[in-house]
Scaffold this motif. Structure first.
Motif, PDB file in Angstrom:
ATOM      1  N   GLN A  14       0.835  -1.202   0.000  1.00  0.00           N
ATOM      2  CA  GLN A  14       0.000   0.000   0.000  1.00  0.00           C
ATOM      3  C   GLN A  14       0.871   1.253   0.000  1.00  0.00           C
ATOM      4  N   GLU A  15       1.998   1.217   0.747  1.00  0.00           N
ATOM      5  CA  GLU A  15       2.888   2.367   0.811  1.00  0.00           C
ATOM      6  C   GLU A  15       3.534   2.609  -0.546  1.00  0.00           C
ATOM      7  N   ILE A  16       3.955   1.507  -1.211  1.00  0.00           N
ATOM      8  CA  ILE A  16       4.564   1.648  -2.530  1.00  0.00           C
ATOM      9  C   ILE A  16       3.566   2.271  -3.500  1.00  0.00           C
ATOM     10  N   ALA A  17       2.366   1.716  -3.526  1.00  0.00           N
ATOM     11  CA  ALA A  17       1.336   2.239  -4.428  1.00  0.00           C
ATOM     12  C   ALA A  17       1.031   3.688  -4.109  1.00  0.00           C
ATOM     13  N   GLY A  18       1.070   4.038  -2.801  1.00  0.00           N
ATOM     14  CA  GLY A  18       0.720   5.389  -2.390  1.00  0.00           C
ATOM     15  C   GLY A  18       1.692   6.426  -2.902  1.00  0.00           C
ATOM     16  N   TYR A  19       2.982   6.253  -2.650  1.00  0.00           N
ATOM     17  CA  TYR A  19       3.922   7.312  -3.054  1.00  0.00           C
ATOM     18  C   TYR A  19       4.137   7.336  -4.559  1.00  0.00           C
ATOM     19  N   LYS A  20       4.047   6.193  -5.229  1.00  0.00           N
ATOM     20  CA  LYS A  20       4.168   6.190  -6.682  1.00  0.00           C
ATOM     21  C   LYS A  20       2.959   6.870  -7.326  1.00  0.00           C
ATOM     22  N   SER A  21       1.797   6.621  -6.751  1.00  0.00           N
ATOM     23  CA  SER A  21       0.587   7.252  -7.269  1.00  0.00           C
ATOM     24  C   SER A  21       0.661   8.765  -7.134  1.00  0.00           C
ATOM     25  N   ILE A  22       1.188   9.234  -6.001  1.00  0.00           N
ATOM     26  CA  ILE A  22       1.316  10.673  -5.783  1.00  0.00           C
ATOM     27  C   ILE A  22       2.346  11.273  -6.737  1.00  0.00           C
ATOM     28  N   ALA A  23       3.473  10.565  -6.940  1.00  0.00           N
ATOM     29  CA  ALA A  23       4.487  11.049  -7.884  1.00  0.00           C
ATOM     30  C   ALA A  23       3.897  11.171  -9.287  1.00  0.00           C
ATOM     31  N   LEU A  24       3.116  10.175  -9.693  1.00  0.00           N
ATOM     32  CA  LEU A  24       2.478  10.212 -11.010  1.00  0.00           C
ATOM     33  C   LEU A  24       1.478  11.354 -11.104  1.00  0.00           C
ATOM     34  N   ASP A  25       0.761  11.580 -10.024  1.00  0.00           N
ATOM     35  CA  ASP A  25      -0.240  12.652 -10.042  1.00  0.00           C
ATOM     36  C   ASP A  25       0.428  14.022 -10.150  1.00  0.00           C
ATOM     37  N   ILE A  26       1.507  14.225  -9.414  1.00  0.00           N
ATOM     38  CA  ILE A  26       2.227  15.499  -9.501  1.00  0.00           C
ATOM     39  C   ILE A  26       2.803  15.683 -10.905  1.00  0.00           C
ATOM     40  N   ALA A  27       3.316  14.584 -11.487  1.00  0.00           N
ATOM     41  CA  ALA A  27       3.824  14.665 -12.861  1.00  0.00           C
ATOM     42  C   ALA A  27       2.717  15.055 -13.832  1.00  0.00           C
ATOM     43  N   GLN A  28       1.539  14.499 -13.635  1.00  0.00           N
ATOM     44  CA  GLN A  28       0.407  14.840 -14.491  1.00  0.00           C
ATOM     45  C   GLN A  28       0.023  16.303 -14.340  1.00  0.00           C
ATOM     46  N   ARG A  29       0.073  16.822 -13.130  1.00  0.00           N
ATOM     47  CA  ARG A  29      -0.239  18.231 -12.885  1.00  0.00           C
ATOM     48  C   ARG A  29       0.791  19.148 -13.560  1.00  0.00           C
ATOM     49  N   ILE A  30       2.015  18.672 -13.640  1.00  0.00           N
ATOM     50  CA  ILE A  30       3.059  19.445 -14.335  1.00  0.00           C
ATOM     51  C   ILE A  30       2.797  19.447 -15.835  1.00  0.00           C
ATOM     52  N   VAL A  31       2.487  18.266 -16.378  1.00  0.00           N
ATOM     53  CA  VAL A  31       2.224  18.153 -17.818  1.00  0.00           C
ATOM     54  C   VAL A  31       1.012  18.980 -18.231  1.00  0.00           C
ATOM     55  N   SER A  32      -0.005  19.003 -17.376  1.00  0.00           N
ATOM     56  CA  SER A  32      -1.228  19.744 -17.697  1.00  0.00           C
ATOM     57  C   SER A  32      -1.046  21.257 -17.594  1.00  0.00           C
ATOM     58  N   GLY A  33       0.059  21.684 -16.973  1.00  0.00           N
ATOM     59  CA  GLY A  33       0.298  23.115 -16.826  1.00  0.00           C
ATOM     60  C   GLY A  33      -0.165  23.672 -15.497  1.00  0.00           C
ATOM     61  N   GLU A  34      -0.795  22.834 -14.686  1.00  0.00           N
ATOM     62  CA  GLU A  34      -1.238  23.292 -13.371  1.00  0.00           C
ATOM     63  C   GLU A  34      -0.037  23.694 -12.513  1.00  0.00           C
ATOM     64  N   LEU A  35       1.044  22.928 -12.636  1.00  0.00           N
ATOM     65  CA  LEU A  35       2.300  23.253 -11.968  1.00  0.00           C
ATOM     66  C   LEU A  35       3.312  23.606 -13.062  1.00  0.00           C
ATOM     67  N   ALA A  36       3.620  24.872 -13.224  1.00  0.00           N
ATOM     68  CA  ALA A  36       4.473  25.328 -14.330  1.00  0.00           C
ATOM     69  C   ALA A  36       5.948  25.087 -14.043  1.00  0.00           C
ATOM     70  N   VAL A  37       6.717  24.982 -15.123  1.00  0.00           N
ATOM     71  CA  VAL A  37       8.165  24.857 -14.996  1.00  0.00           C
ATOM     72  C   VAL A  37       8.712  26.105 -14.287  1.00  0.00           C
ATOM     73  N   GLU A  38       9.638  25.889 -13.367  1.00  0.00           N
ATOM     74  CA  GLU A  38      10.280  26.910 -12.537  1.00  0.00           C
ATOM     75  C   GLU A  38       9.387  27.388 -11.392  1.00  0.00           C
ATOM     76  N   SER A  39       8.191  26.801 -11.277  1.00  0.00           N
ATOM     77  CA  SER A  39       7.350  27.163 -10.131  1.00  0.00           C
ATOM     78  C   SER A  39       7.691  26.268  -8.947  1.00  0.00           C
ATOM     79  N   LYS A  40       7.415  26.778  -7.747  1.00  0.00           N
ATOM     80  CA  LYS A  40       7.669  26.012  -6.536  1.00  0.00           C
ATOM     81  C   LYS A  40       6.442  25.176  -6.191  1.00  0.00           C
ATOM     82  N   ILE A  41       6.685  23.958  -5.760  1.00  0.00           N
ATOM     83  CA  ILE A  41       5.612  23.084  -5.302  1.00  0.00           C
ATOM     84  C   ILE A  41       5.493  23.242  -3.792  1.00  0.00           C
ATOM     85  N   SER A  42       4.287  23.115  -3.282  1.00  0.00           N
ATOM     86  CA  SER A  42       4.059  23.235  -1.836  1.00  0.00           C
ATOM     87  C   SER A  42       5.023  22.346  -1.062  1.00  0.00           C
ATOM     88  N   GLY A  43       5.346  22.746   0.148  1.00  0.00           N
ATOM     89  CA  GLY A  43       6.238  21.957   0.992  1.00  0.00           C
ATOM     90  C   GLY A  43       5.656  20.599   1.339  1.00  0.00           C
TER      91      GLY A  43
END
Length: 218
Positions: A14-43
């Motif tokens: 469950q832990e493996i699936a959890g952090y990989k899923s979150i990494a994929l989701d953040i990557a998707q947010r970057i690709v979609s433009g929600e998180l722009a290149v050179e922008s800071k992500i929340s702590g």
């Protein structure tokens, strides 16, 4: 909880699936433009609260993204997006499927769209009721709506076949089929299961109309 045994170590799946899923989701947010290149992500603490996981899970997720060259992590600048192209490559190589978090955001968008469609629908119905000479005497009554059950005798029949007004005393002013709305449907429209009939009339006829529409096939 399921476990994976690797060289004598027990790893929680469950832990493996959890952090990989979150990494994929953040990557998707970057690709979609929600998180722009050179922008800071929340702590990490804010991300942990956002995803409802522990800071350690976020640390592992960000570590994956850092290893892929998608983000940089430094003491002074925090977590910064450095490549949307590598985020795209990471999604492609991972056979990305949307996480529960992404699906939740998609659902929220759809619910907002549905709310707006419903609002426009009510506005249009009110305009029709007020403007139609045929319905002038019914303006004090609010439009009522009944959904056709899948076992209803009305499925496959037209409004004309049903002799709707003669049997109920109600006047059909619209037909809702999914997100589509037909105003003043004619007598030849074939009704389907889960269609919603919008009608006006004496408020007392609602139960009578519901009984008539949803009586089952004999």
């Amino acid at each position: 909880m399921n476990h994976v045994y690797l060289k004598g170590e027990v790893i929680e799946m469950q832990e493996i699936a959890g952090y990989k899923s979150i990494a994929l989701d953040i990557a998707q947010r970057i690709v979609s433009g929600e998180l722009a290149v050179e922008s800071k992500i929340s702590g990490r603490s804010l991300l942990a609260a956002q995803y409802h996981v522990s800071p350690e899970t976020i640390r592992k997720a960000i570590g994956l993204l850092k290893d892929e060259g998608i983000v940089s992590v430094s003491q002074g600048k925090g977590i910064v997006v450095i490549s949307d192209q590598k985020a795209q490559d990471y999604l492609a190589n991972s056979n990305y499927l949307k996480s529960a978090y992404s699906l939740k955001r998609d659902l929220e968008l759809l619910m907002a769209e549905k709310k707006e469609v419903d609002r426009r629908f009510e506005v249009l119905l009110n305009k029709i009721t007020k403007a139609s000479d045929r319905l002038q005497n019914l303006t004090p009554y609010n439009p009522m709506e009944i959904q056709i059950n899948e076992e209803s005798h009305a499925v496959g029949k037209t409004i004309g076949n049903l002799q709707f007004w003669q049997n109920t005393g109600a006047t059909v002013i619209a037909l809702r089929r999914g997100t589509r709305v037909s105003i003043s449907p004619g007598p030849h429209v074939i009704l389907r299961e889960n269609d919603s009939l919008v009608f006006v009339g004496d408020p007392k006829i609602y139960e009578k109309t519901d009984r008539f529409v949803n009586q089952t096939i004999q």
